[in-house]
Design an enzyme around this catalytic site. Structure first.
Site, short mmCIF file in Angstrom:
data_model
loop_
_atom_site.label_atom_id
_atom_site.label_comp_id
_atom_site.label_asym_id
_atom_site.label_seq_id
_atom_site.Cartn_x
_atom_site.Cartn_y
_atom_site.Cartn_z
N GLU A 1 -5.45 -18.41 6.44
CA GLU A 1 -4.02 -18.52 6.18
C GLU A 1 -3.24 -18.39 7.48
O GLU A 1 -3.83 -18.33 8.56
CB GLU A 1 -3.59 -17.45 5.16
CG GLU A 1 -4.30 -17.62 3.81
CD GLU A 1 -3.83 -16.64 2.76
OE1 GLU A 1 -2.63 -16.35 2.72
OE2 GLU A 1 -4.67 -16.16 1.99
N HIS B 1 8.06 -15.10 2.71
CA HIS B 1 6.99 -16.09 2.60
C HIS B 1 7.60 -17.47 2.78
O HIS B 1 8.65 -17.77 2.19
CB HIS B 1 6.31 -15.98 1.24
CG HIS B 1 4.97 -16.64 1.20
ND1 HIS B 1 4.83 -18.01 1.23
CD2 HIS B 1 3.72 -16.13 1.15
CE1 HIS B 1 3.54 -18.31 1.20
NE2 HIS B 1 2.84 -17.18 1.16
N ARG C 1 3.70 -16.21 9.29
CA ARG C 1 4.70 -16.43 8.24
C ARG C 1 6.14 -16.41 8.75
O ARG C 1 6.95 -17.24 8.35
CB ARG C 1 4.57 -15.33 7.18
CG ARG C 1 3.40 -15.57 6.32
CD ARG C 1 3.28 -14.52 5.27
NE ARG C 1 2.13 -14.87 4.46
CZ ARG C 1 1.61 -14.10 3.53
NH1 ARG C 1 2.14 -12.92 3.28
NH2 ARG C 1 0.57 -14.50 2.84
N HIS D 1 8.93 -11.60 0.31
CA HIS D 1 7.56 -11.50 -0.21
C HIS D 1 6.94 -10.13 -0.05
O HIS D 1 6.19 -9.67 -0.91
CB HIS D 1 6.69 -12.53 0.52
CG HIS D 1 5.29 -12.62 -0.02
ND1 HIS D 1 5.03 -12.95 -1.33
CD2 HIS D 1 4.08 -12.42 0.57
CE1 HIS D 1 3.71 -12.97 -1.53
NE2 HIS D 1 3.12 -12.63 -0.39
N ARG E 1 3.31 -8.18 8.61
CA ARG E 1 1.98 -8.23 7.99
C ARG E 1 1.35 -9.62 8.13
O ARG E 1 2.01 -10.64 7.93
CB ARG E 1 2.09 -7.89 6.50
CG ARG E 1 0.80 -8.05 5.74
CD ARG E 1 0.96 -7.60 4.31
NE ARG E 1 1.64 -8.55 3.48
CZ ARG E 1 1.05 -9.45 2.71
NH1 ARG E 1 -0.27 -9.54 2.70
NH2 ARG E 1 1.75 -10.26 1.95
C1 LIG Z 1 2.78 -13.71 -5.91
C2 LIG Z 1 2.13 -12.80 -4.91
C3 LIG Z 1 0.95 -13.18 -4.32
C4 LIG Z 1 0.35 -12.36 -3.38
N1 LIG Z 1 -0.82 -12.74 -2.80
C5 LIG Z 1 -1.42 -11.93 -1.93
C6 LIG Z 1 -2.67 -12.29 -1.35
O1 LIG Z 1 -3.23 -13.34 -1.63
N2 LIG Z 1 -3.24 -11.43 -0.47
C7 LIG Z 1 -2.64 -10.25 -0.12
O2 LIG Z 1 -3.19 -9.50 0.66
N3 LIG Z 1 -1.45 -9.89 -0.66
C8 LIG Z 1 -0.84 -10.69 -1.55
N4 LIG Z 1 0.37 -10.31 -2.09
C9 LIG Z 1 0.91 -8.99 -1.78
C10 LIG Z 1 0.18 -7.98 -2.63
O3 LIG Z 1 -0.11 -8.53 -3.90
C11 LIG Z 1 1.00 -6.71 -2.85
O4 LIG Z 1 1.43 -6.22 -1.61
C12 LIG Z 1 0.14 -5.69 -3.56
O5 LIG Z 1 -0.17 -6.14 -4.86
C13 LIG Z 1 0.82 -4.36 -3.66
O6 LIG Z 1 -0.01 -3.54 -4.43
P1 LIG Z 1 0.46 -2.13 -4.91
O7 LIG Z 1 -0.65 -1.58 -5.74
O8 LIG Z 1 0.95 -1.34 -3.77
O9 LIG Z 1 1.74 -2.43 -5.83
P2 LIG Z 1 1.86 -3.32 -7.13
O10 LIG Z 1 0.68 -4.20 -7.30
O11 LIG Z 1 3.21 -3.96 -7.05
O12 LIG Z 1 1.81 -2.26 -8.31
C14 LIG Z 1 2.84 -1.32 -8.45
C15 LIG Z 1 2.75 -0.75 -9.85
O13 LIG Z 1 3.60 0.39 -9.94
C16 LIG Z 1 4.36 0.29 -11.12
N5 LIG Z 1 5.63 0.99 -10.90
C17 LIG Z 1 6.65 0.66 -10.08
N6 LIG Z 1 7.64 1.56 -10.16
C18 LIG Z 1 7.23 2.50 -11.05
C19 LIG Z 1 7.82 3.69 -11.57
N7 LIG Z 1 9.03 4.12 -11.18
N8 LIG Z 1 7.13 4.42 -12.48
C20 LIG Z 1 5.90 4.01 -12.89
N9 LIG Z 1 5.29 2.89 -12.44
C21 LIG Z 1 5.95 2.14 -11.53
C22 LIG Z 1 4.55 -1.20 -11.36
O14 LIG Z 1 4.83 -1.45 -12.72
C23 LIG Z 1 3.19 -1.73 -10.92
O15 LIG Z 1 2.28 -1.67 -11.98
C24 LIG Z 1 0.97 -11.14 -3.03
C25 LIG Z 1 2.16 -10.76 -3.63
C26 LIG Z 1 2.75 -11.58 -4.56
C27 LIG Z 1 4.05 -11.16 -5.19
#
Ligand SMILES: Cc1cc2nc3c(=O)[nH]c(=O)nc-3n(C[C@H](O)[C@H](O)[C@H](O)COP(=O)(O)OP(=O)(O)OC[C@H]3O[C@@H](n4cnc5c(N)ncnc54)[C@H](O)[C@@H]3O)c2cc1C
Length: 483
Positions: free
Chosen positions: A7, A146, A204, A265, A300
């Site tokens: 990428e 993004h 990006r 993003h 990032r």
């Molecule tokens: C469309 C898309 C595609 C992506 N593709 C890639 C990729 O190919 N490779 C890559 O490295 N990164 C990618 N990313 C980035 C990556 O997906 C995110 O940075 C990553 O998922 C973050 O993970 P996380 O567990 O920190 O948070 P999240 O996966 O966002 O999970 C957070 C969780 O906390 C919960 N939550 C939030 N606030 C509260 C609250 N107050 N109380 C209780 N629960 C709460 C939410 O409901 C959610 O379930 C992508 C992002 C997007 C949007």
């Protein structure tokens, strides 16, 4: 073997992926494993509202969180020896984001509200400040856009049909460019080679700025991303979700270019952590997008978020489990004898309380002394409360808590009486004031702070709630005690 893709900003093919939905696949496997684990309980539709943070002898502790049970419409308090923030990013603060509706920056805001602010002197260096200076909310200005989110308004189905829940934009994965996708303006010209020598595979931020400049320069609403020159079978194999979503809007990505615009993003900033997810607050950990570990610096690299999430959560999980096992914490109700150090602290706090009472509400009283003493007592209350929460019920602690409460009541009442009478002699008001009279002892006071100091106001009637605020450390705090 595993297929490796590439990428923006990558100099080699190094990304292990699950078609074009790697994050969803990780989540599926994680949720399945957690659901099968006998020690893990799920609380669905529970929204963490605030962290419970207290300070004991200058050390800040996280004791859990107050949580809204959204289905039941009730508040619940989760008391815990260790707490992990994993609430993701804050994309919803922007009008155009690829992030889902739940990314409202909750963990960062909760930490900030509880005083995890940037240290004086401003931003930390992009590489992080090391373990010594961890746990501020840092690097919030580093927002990643993004380059290629779907511009649904230019699809045959139109913007309304393409609208996703929470106003998010559909992401056209960067791997489309990694596998040979090219960017064109609406005049059919490639513009990336003229903007950056790395062309479509520049990082990006560079590609997003080039697209923005191209759109503004030509007065166009979007640009086009074309992968149709690649073999159809290959495109459908690598990008089944992109192909299916675009098809639902009337676009065949094996034949048609995809209309795209940049969108928010990823947030590089967040709650600053050490490499084990630990923050400055004891018992509080953070990992994933909510955290600012310093790994991503100011920008990032594509696909590093999931990698960081996997690695950081593994490290933080192990550190958290070890901390929980060794924590001096047995729930709020479990009786337990004091350790020698806790017993010494209780004894010292009782002495300190006595000194404050004597200096503020002794034989001869002064308003300034009383205000100072009241502030000191408020501090003792917070510390005692934290110890009660972490130790459970214990005679010495219960007595100390009661003493601190009574001391606060005496001091507040004395501060309110602006005359001298009976057992209350105040040098500032040495005479009895007949209009004031003995009256009733009112234990319901509202002590409020101001930049000049503390002031005290008398409530119209007594009630069962004592509220007091005070200023120390990083800001105003408020606590409620049912008396
Ligand atoms: C469309 C898309 C595609 C992506 N593709 C890639 C990729 O190919 N490779 C890559 O490295 N990164 C990618 N990313 C980035 C990556 O997906 C995110 O940075 C990553 O998922 C973050 O993970 P996380 O567990 O920190 O948070 P999240 O996966 O966002 O999970 C957070 C969780 O906390 C919960 N939550 C939030 N606030 C509260 C609250 N107050 N109380 C209780 N629960 C709460 C939410 O409901 C959610 O379930 C992508 C992002 C997007 C949007």
């Amino acid at each position: 073997g595993l297929h490796l893709t590439r990428e923006g900003g990558h100099s080699a093919r190094r990304i292990v992926h699950a078609a074009d939905a790697t994050g969803a696949e990780i989540e599926r496997a994680l949720v399945a494993a957690a659901a099968a684990h006998p020690a893990i309980a799920f609380f669905q539709h529970h929204l963490a509202v605030d962290l419970l943070i207290d300070e004991v002898a200058g050390v800040r502790y996280c004791l859990g969180a107050d949580v809204l049970d959204q289905a039941g419409g009730r508040m619940a308090r989760f008391v815990a020896p260790v707490t992990m923030l994993a609430t993701g990013g804050a994309g919803q603060v922007y009008p155009n984001t690829t992030n889902p509706a739940v990314t409202t920056g909750d963990g960062i805001a909760m930490a900030y509200r509880r005083g995890l602010r940037l240290p004086p002197g401003g931003a930390l260096p992009p590489g992080g400040a090391g373990l010594g200076a961890k746990a501020a909310v840092a690097n919030m200005e580093f927002v990643q856009f993004h380059p290629t989110s779907l511009y649904a308004a230019a699809t045959p189905a139109g913007a309304d049909a393409g609208a996703l829940a929470g106003g998010r934009s559909f992401l056209i994965t960067e791997a489309v460019r990694g596998e040979g996708g090219l960017l064109y303006n609406l005049g059919g010209e490639r513009f990336m080679p003229g903007c950056d020598p790395r062309g479509e595979l520049a990082p990006r931020d560079v590609v997003a700025r080039c697209i923005q400049a191209e759109m503004e320069g030509r007065g166009e609403s979007h640009v086009l991303l074309d992968i149709s020159h690649r073999p159809r079978r290959e495109v459908l194999h690598h990008f089944p979700n992109v192909a299916a979503h675009c098809a639902s809007l009337g676009l065949d990505i094996t034949r048609d270019p995809i209309p795209v615009v940049p969108a928010q993003h990823y947030l590089c900033g967040g709650v600053q952590t050490g490499l084990l997810g630990e923050t400055r607050v004891q018992g509080l950990y953070a990992c994933g997008e909510v955290a600012c570990s310093g790994l991503h610096g100011a920008n990032r690299l594509a696909s590093n978020s999931l990698l960081e999430g996997l690695h950081a959560s593994r490290c933080a999980g192990a550190a958290l489990a070890a901390a929980a096992a060794g924590a001096d914490f047995s729930g709020p109700r479990a009786p337990r004898p004091l350790s020698p150090s806790a017993a010494a602290w209780v004894a010292a706090t009782r002495r300190q309380l006595g000194q404050l009472m004597w200096s503020g509400a002794g034989i001869v009283r002064r308003q300034a002394d009383m205000r100072r003493a009241l502030q000191g007592i408020a501090q003792l209350y917070v510390e005692t409360k934290a110890l009660v929460a972490s130790y459970g019920v214990n005679t010495e602690l219960v007595e100390l808590r009661n003493l601190v409460t009574v001391g606060e009541l005496i001091m507040s009442s004395a501060l309110q009486r602006r005359e001298s009478r009976g057992g209350h002699y105040c040098e500032d008001f040495p005479q009895a004031v007949p209009q004031v009279g003995v009256g009733r002892v009112c234990v319901c006071v509202c002590v409020y702070g101001s930049p000049q100091g503390l002031g005290v106001g008398r409530r119209a009637s007594c009630c069962g709630l004592l509220m007091f605020g005070w200023r120390f450390g990083l800001g105003w705090r408020r606590s409620r005690v049912v008396v």
